[in-house]
Design a protein around this motif. Structure first.
Motif, short mmCIF file in Angstrom:
data_model
loop_
_atom_site.label_atom_id
_atom_site.label_comp_id
_atom_site.label_asym_id
_atom_site.label_seq_id
_atom_site.Cartn_x
_atom_site.Cartn_y
_atom_site.Cartn_z
N MET A 10 40.81 -12.20 30.31
CA MET A 10 42.33 -13.70 30.86
C MET A 10 43.16 -14.24 29.26
N PRO A 11 44.17 -14.82 29.95
CA PRO A 11 44.91 -15.72 28.82
C PRO A 11 44.34 -16.52 27.49
N GLY A 12 44.40 -16.11 26.80
CA GLY A 12 43.87 -16.89 25.63
C GLY A 12 42.29 -15.94 25.40
N HIS A 13 41.82 -15.05 25.58
CA HIS A 13 40.69 -14.22 25.24
C HIS A 13 40.69 -14.32 23.17
N SER A 14 39.84 -13.76 22.94
CA SER A 14 39.47 -13.80 21.60
C SER A 14 40.41 -12.12 21.51
N VAL A 65 42.62 -8.90 34.11
CA VAL A 65 42.56 -7.22 34.05
C VAL A 65 41.32 -7.25 33.16
N VAL A 66 40.51 -6.69 34.31
CA VAL A 66 39.25 -6.02 34.28
C VAL A 66 39.05 -4.82 33.60
N ALA A 67 38.31 -4.20 33.01
CA ALA A 67 37.77 -2.96 32.72
C ALA A 67 36.77 -2.11 31.61
N HIS A 111 41.24 7.54 31.69
CA HIS A 111 40.62 8.64 31.94
C HIS A 111 40.22 8.31 30.26
N GLY A 112 39.60 7.08 29.65
CA GLY A 112 39.35 7.09 28.05
C GLY A 112 40.71 6.47 27.20
N GLY A 113 40.75 6.53 26.18
CA GLY A 113 41.88 5.79 25.55
C GLY A 113 41.46 4.77 24.61
N PHE A 114 41.25 3.41 24.68
CA PHE A 114 41.40 2.19 24.10
C PHE A 114 42.15 1.39 24.75
N ILE A 115 41.77 0.07 24.56
CA ILE A 115 41.94 -1.44 24.64
C ILE A 115 42.22 -2.14 23.94
N SER A 116 43.56 -2.70 23.88
CA SER A 116 43.39 -3.97 22.71
C SER A 116 44.32 -5.37 22.72
N PHE A 117 43.80 -6.18 22.11
CA PHE A 117 44.12 -7.41 22.62
C PHE A 117 44.28 -8.27 21.53
N SER A 118 45.48 -8.97 21.31
CA SER A 118 45.44 -10.04 20.20
C SER A 118 47.33 -10.79 20.31
N ASP A 119 47.24 -12.04 20.26
CA ASP A 119 48.23 -13.03 20.50
C ASP A 119 49.01 -12.76 21.98
N LEU A 172 39.28 -4.58 19.84
CA LEU A 172 39.63 -3.51 20.61
C LEU A 172 38.61 -2.79 20.46
N SER A 173 38.44 -2.12 21.93
CA SER A 173 37.44 -1.62 22.07
C SER A 173 37.49 -0.16 22.82
N VAL A 174 36.71 1.31 23.21
CA VAL A 174 37.02 1.53 23.42
C VAL A 174 37.06 1.91 25.01
#
Length: 125
Positions: A36-40, A24-26, A66-74, A43-45
């Motif tokens: 990508m899978p396994g990314h650390s 996923v590219v943002a 348009h605006g918001g947050f992106i979060s990656f874990s597990d 949490l970002s705006v």
């Protein structure tokens, strides 16, 4: 390395897209990011811009966000947007009219929003 990650793209008013992806590219406040899978963990705006999701079946999903947050874990990616539209939901002619109207009225915010919608739907602007 894991081959896929689970993605949830949610706007304030609805679940926009959910499924498995390879990347996923943002655009975040710190710049463009590829997850990508396994990314650390992350949490970002989110900045307003198209988000590109490469699905595990080889397809591509593009959304104007348009605006918001992106979060990656597990190995789960959550994109929580104020507003989000899939590219195939965007009425290009209507977005072009909105873009031209915003330019003529010198409304920079509306112009940027229309340009992002057009970029998501057509790859231009």
């Amino acid at each position: 390395m894991l081959a896929e990650l689970h993605v949830e793209l949610v706007a304030a008013d609805r679940k926009v897209w959910s499924g498995e992806a390879t990347i996923v590219v943002a655009r975040t406040a710190s710049g463009d990011i590829g997850i990508m899978p396994g990314h650390s963990p992350l949490l970002s705006v989110l900045e307003s811009d198209p988000v590109t999701i490469r699905t595990t079946d080889g397809g591509t999903v593009v959304a104007a966000v348009h605006g918001g947050f992106i979060s990656f874990s597990d190995n789960k990616l959550s994109i929580l947007a104020e507003i989000a539209e899939l590219a195939d939901e965007i009425d290009v002619e209507r977005a072009e009219r909105a873009f031209e109207r915003a330019k003529s009225e010198a409304d920079a915010v509306a112009e940027k929003r229309a340009a992002i919608r057009l970029r998501a739907a057509t790859g231009t602007y």
